[in-house]
Motif scaffolding. Structure first.
Motif, mmCIF file in Angstrom:
data_model
loop_
_atom_site.group_PDB
_atom_site.id
_atom_site.type_symbol
_atom_site.label_atom_id
_atom_site.label_comp_id
_atom_site.label_asym_id
_atom_site.label_seq_id
_atom_site.Cartn_x
_atom_site.Cartn_y
_atom_site.Cartn_z
ATOM 1 N N LEU A 1 0.834 -1.201 0.000
ATOM 2 C CA LEU A 1 0.000 0.000 0.000
ATOM 3 C C LEU A 1 0.873 1.258 0.000
ATOM 4 O O LEU A 1 0.604 2.213 -0.741
ATOM 5 N N VAL A 2 1.922 1.255 0.791
ATOM 6 C CA VAL A 2 2.863 2.385 0.821
ATOM 7 C C VAL A 2 3.470 2.586 -0.569
ATOM 8 O O VAL A 2 3.600 3.717 -1.043
ATOM 9 N N SER A 3 3.783 1.480 -1.232
ATOM 10 C CA SER A 3 4.376 1.557 -2.575
ATOM 11 C C SER A 3 3.406 2.179 -3.576
ATOM 12 O O SER A 3 3.806 3.023 -4.383
ATOM 13 N N VAL A 4 2.140 1.771 -3.542
ATOM 14 C CA VAL A 4 1.154 2.345 -4.460
ATOM 15 C C VAL A 4 0.955 3.826 -4.154
ATOM 16 O O VAL A 4 0.858 4.648 -5.066
ATOM 17 N N LYS A 5 0.944 4.177 -2.875
ATOM 18 C CA LYS A 5 0.778 5.590 -2.507
ATOM 19 C C LYS A 5 1.945 6.444 -3.012
ATOM 20 O O LYS A 5 1.800 7.653 -3.169
ATOM 21 N N SER B 1 2.952 8.021 -9.010
ATOM 22 C CA SER B 1 2.495 9.342 -9.445
ATOM 23 C C SER B 1 0.969 9.409 -9.288
ATOM 24 O O SER B 1 0.304 8.374 -9.177
ATOM 25 N N TYR B 2 0.419 10.600 -9.299
ATOM 26 C CA TYR B 2 -1.027 10.776 -9.147
ATOM 27 C C TYR B 2 -1.800 9.935 -10.166
ATOM 28 O O TYR B 2 -2.721 9.199 -9.815
ATOM 29 N N ASP B 3 -1.426 10.043 -11.452
ATOM 30 C CA ASP B 3 -2.145 9.312 -12.507
ATOM 31 C C ASP B 3 -1.997 7.798 -12.348
ATOM 32 O O ASP B 3 -2.949 7.054 -12.562
ATOM 33 N N ALA B 4 -0.813 7.344 -11.976
ATOM 34 C CA ALA B 4 -0.583 5.902 -11.808
ATOM 35 C C ALA B 4 -1.361 5.369 -10.609
ATOM 36 O O ALA B 4 -1.937 4.279 -10.661
ATOM 37 N N LYS B 5 -1.401 6.150 -9.532
ATOM 38 C CA LYS B 5 -2.150 5.767 -8.330
ATOM 39 C C LYS B 5 -3.641 5.632 -8.665
ATOM 40 O O LYS B 5 -4.301 4.682 -8.266
ATOM 41 N N ARG B 6 -4.126 6.600 -9.394
ATOM 42 C CA ARG B 6 -5.526 6.600 -9.797
ATOM 43 C C ARG B 6 -5.856 5.386 -10.667
ATOM 44 O O ARG B 6 -6.875 4.716 -10.483
ATOM 45 N N ALA C 1 -4.165 2.536 -10.780
ATOM 46 C CA ALA C 1 -4.058 1.327 -9.946
ATOM 47 C C ALA C 1 -5.357 1.110 -9.174
ATOM 48 O O ALA C 1 -5.874 -0.013 -9.122
ATOM 49 N N GLY C 2 -5.892 2.169 -8.600
ATOM 50 C CA GLY C 2 -7.158 2.067 -7.870
ATOM 51 C C GLY C 2 -8.304 1.635 -8.769
ATOM 52 O O GLY C 2 -9.126 0.794 -8.389
ATOM 53 N N HIS C 3 -8.348 2.206 -9.971
ATOM 54 C CA HIS C 3 -9.402 1.843 -10.924
ATOM 55 C C HIS C 3 -9.310 0.364 -11.297
ATOM 56 O O HIS C 3 -10.317 -0.355 -11.310
ATOM 57 N N GLN C 4 -8.111 -0.096 -11.603
ATOM 58 C CA GLN C 4 -7.918 -1.487 -12.023
ATOM 59 C C GLN C 4 -8.208 -2.457 -10.874
ATOM 60 O O GLN C 4 -8.831 -3.503 -11.080
ATOM 61 N N LEU C 5 -7.785 -2.128 -9.663
ATOM 62 C CA LEU C 5 -8.098 -2.990 -8.515
ATOM 63 C C LEU C 5 -9.600 -2.987 -8.237
ATOM 64 O O LEU C 5 -10.157 -4.009 -7.837
ATOM 65 N N GLY C 6 -10.262 -1.877 -8.501
ATOM 66 C CA GLY C 6 -11.719 -1.816 -8.372
ATOM 67 C C GLY C 6 -12.402 -2.780 -9.331
ATOM 68 O O GLY C 6 -13.378 -3.442 -8.983
ATOM 69 N N ARG C 7 -11.877 -2.860 -10.554
ATOM 70 C CA ARG C 7 -12.408 -3.816 -11.534
ATOM 71 C C ARG C 7 -12.266 -5.245 -10.993
ATOM 72 O O ARG C 7 -13.192 -6.053 -11.098
ATOM 73 N N VAL C 8 -11.109 -5.546 -10.432
ATOM 74 C CA VAL C 8 -10.861 -6.887 -9.886
ATOM 75 C C VAL C 8 -11.820 -7.158 -8.725
ATOM 76 O O VAL C 8 -12.382 -8.251 -8.627
#
Length: 114
Positions: free
Chosen positions: A16-20, A23-28, A30-37
């Motif tokens: 979680l620390v690594s994802v945080k 970059s802003y766009d990459a974090k966003r 990652a959240g979108h893709q994990l939401g799909r999962v």
């Protein structure tokens, strides 16, 4: 409206620390893709990472740089994020693969004792 039961996401180690730290766009993304999962869908760009463990997948995020999120979703109770990192070379480093494999093995062993 039919509501899909979402799986919880469990973050192993410092994932979680690594994802945080992405970059802003990459974090966003990652959240979108994990939401799909979480909803039972597949990420839009992924590949299997069987060398890490059975059922492990890698979400590939390409914004200004390349980022990766390794997770396993085959267990009914949760999605487990094993490792997340910025990819600096064409080939995923042995250290990143080893860390994800170690966390996967620990997860499988913990699940056996429950």
């Amino acid at each position: 409206m039919i509501r899909i039961q979402q799986k919880v996401t469990r973050w192993l180690g410092d994932s979680l620390v690594s994802v945080k730290a992405f970059s802003y766009d990459a974090k966003r993304e990652a959240g979108h893709q994990l939401g799909r999962v979480q909803e039972g869908q597949e990420p839009t760009d992924w590949k299997p990472m069987e060398t890490v463990g059975a059922g492990v997948r890698e979400i590939r995020i390409r914004v200004e740089k390349a980022y990766r999120v390794l997770y396993v979703a085959k267990f009914s109770e949760a999605i487990y994020v094993l490792h997340a990192f910025e990819k600096k070379t064409q080939k995923t480093s042995k250290a990143d693969l080893d860390l994800a494999s170690k966390r996967y093995r620990q997860l499988v062993n913990e699940r056996k004792t429950k």
